[in-house]
Design an enzyme around this catalytic site. Structure first.
Site, PDB file in Angstrom:
ATOM      1  N   GLU A 145       0.807  -1.227   0.000  1.00 49.49           N
ATOM      2  CA  GLU A 145       0.000   0.000   0.000  1.00 49.49           C
ATOM      3  C   GLU A 145       0.838   1.274   0.000  1.00 49.49           C
ATOM      4  O   GLU A 145       1.837   1.377   0.700  1.00 49.49           O
ATOM      5  CB  GLU A 145      -0.909  -0.001   1.240  1.00 49.49           C
ATOM      6  CG  GLU A 145      -1.848   1.178   1.322  1.00 49.49           C
ATOM      7  CD  GLU A 145      -2.848   1.084   2.466  1.00 49.49           C
ATOM      8  OE1 GLU A 145      -3.754   1.929   2.524  1.00 49.49           O
ATOM      9  OE2 GLU A 145      -2.718   0.177   3.311  1.00 49.49           O
TER      10      GLU A 145
ATOM     11  N   GLU B 147     -12.952   2.852   3.875  1.00 49.78           N
ATOM     12  CA  GLU B 147     -11.981   3.107   4.937  1.00 49.78           C
ATOM     13  C   GLU B 147     -12.002   4.593   5.279  1.00 49.78           C
ATOM     14  O   GLU B 147     -11.011   5.304   5.124  1.00 49.78           O
ATOM     15  CB  GLU B 147     -10.577   2.645   4.493  1.00 49.78           C
ATOM     16  CG  GLU B 147      -9.616   2.528   5.664  1.00 49.78           C
ATOM     17  CD  GLU B 147      -8.195   2.155   5.253  1.00 49.78           C
ATOM     18  OE1 GLU B 147      -7.742   1.083   5.681  1.00 49.78           O
ATOM     19  OE2 GLU B 147      -7.551   2.927   4.531  1.00 49.78           O
TER      20      GLU B 147
END
Length: 277
Positions: A155, A256
Site C-alpha cells: 500500500e 476506509e
C-alpha cells in the site's frame, strides 16, 4: 455504472470502532453489508491466543459477513506505527511470527487478500538496510499468502499523515510489488490502491488507474479533504470507481473512512447496493 455497480466492504478498524471488535461484524450486517475488512486487530501482539482468533471467526460467521481483507501485524496502528516489515529488530521478528498466524486465520475464514504495511523509516538506520529486510519479509509473506490462495497487498500511504513512510507515491509501491513478484515467481503481490492516500499525495488518480489497474488487488476509498464518507469532500469517487471498472478492476472497494456515526454515514449508498455480489 456508479456506486451501485461496485462490490463494497466495510473496514471494521475505522468504522464502528465505538463497539468492541466482536460486535462490529453484526453492526456492519445490520447496516446491510455482507463483506468486511480489518487492520490487524491485536495491536499489542502478533500472535494472539487461538481462543481470540476463534472468537473473531465466530463473530464474522454469526453475522453472516465475509472477511475480504486483513492486514498482517503492523505495530501500533492506529498510532505512531505504519507497519513492521522494514523495521529491524523486534518489530521485524514480530512480523515474521505473525505471517503464518495471519495467513492461517485468513484461510480459516476464506479471506483472499493480506496487506503488509511497509513500516516507517528508522532514524540512524540506512534505508538500504531497511529495504533489504523489507524484501526478505515480503517474500516470506507472499509465499504464505500463496499457500492459502491469497494475494499480498502493498500500500501507498500519504506523506502529510505518514511523513516517515517511504511508499508515498504509486511508483514507489509498484516498484516493491514488482520486486516481490520477481523474487518469488508467484505473481501474487498486488498494489493496494487507496484513492484517499493518492489524492493526499497530489497524484492524478485517473492516470494511476489507467496505468496500474492491472496490478491492483484491492481498492480503498475515503473522501478528501477530511477522510470522510463519499460526498463529504471534493473527490469524484463515483467517477473514479467507474474508471477502475472500465480499466478491468472487478475486486473489492473497502470503505476506509471516518464517521462519528457509521450507520448514518452510509446514506450515500442505496441499501440494495450494500450486500456483496
Amino acid at each position: 455504472m456508479g456506486y451501485t455497480d461496485q462490490r463494497f466492504d466495510v473496514n471494521l478498524s475505522i468504522l464502528f470502532t465505538e463497539l468492541p471488535l466482536l460486535e462490529r461484524p453484526a453492526a456492519a450486517a445490520a447496516a446491510g453489508f455482507t463483506a468486511v475488512e480489518l487492520w490487524w486487530p491485536w495491536i499489542d501482539t502478533a500472535t494472539p491466543e487461538q481462543s481470540e482468533l476463534d472468537a473473531l471467526k465466530k463473530a464474522l460467521e454469526d453475522a453472516g459477513t465475509q472477511l475480504v481483507g486483513l492486514n498482517f501485524y503492523a505495530g501500533q496502528l492506529p498510532g505512531p506505527d505504519r507497519g513492521a516489515v522494514s523495521v529491524p529488530g523486534e518489530e521485524s521478528e514480530r512480523f515474521r511470527a505473525n505471517i503464518d498466524v495471519a495467513a492461517d486465520f485468513a484461510a480459516s475464514v476464506g479471506c483472499k487478500a493480506l496487506n503488509a504495511l511497509y513500516g516507517n523509516r528508522v532514524e540512524g538506520v540506512d534505508p538500504a538496510i531497511q529495504d533489504t529486510l523489507a524484501l526478505e519479509n515480503l517474500v516470506l509473506a507472499a509465499r504464505a499468502a500463496d499457500r492459502v490462495g491469497a494475494i499480498l497487498l502493498i500500500e501507498t500511504l500519504n506523506k502529510p499523515e505518514s511523513p516517515l513512510y517511504p511508499l508515498v507515491s504509486t511508483p514507489s509501491a509498484i516498484e516493491v510489488v514488482d520486486k516481490v513478484n520477481e523474487a518469488t515467481g508467484l505473481g501474487n503481490a498486488k498494489f493496494l490502491l487507496d484513492i484517499y492516500h493518492l489524492s493526499m499525495n497530489g497524484e492524478d488518480v485517473s492516470q494511476v488507474i489507467a496505468e496500474y489497474a492491472a496490478k491492483t488487488g484491492h481498492v480503498q476509498i475515503a473522501d478528501n479533504p477530511g477522510r470522510g464518507a463519499p460526498g463529504t469532500g471534493e473527490l469524484p469517487l463515483e467517477q473514479l470507481l467507474d474508471e477502475l471498472k472500465k480499466a478491468g478492476y472487478d475486486g473489492w472497494v473497502g470503505l476506509e473512512y471516518k464517521a462519528a456515526d457509521a450507520a448514518a454515514s452510509f446514506a450515500w449508498l442505496p441499501a440494495e447496493a450494500r450486500p456483496a455480489r
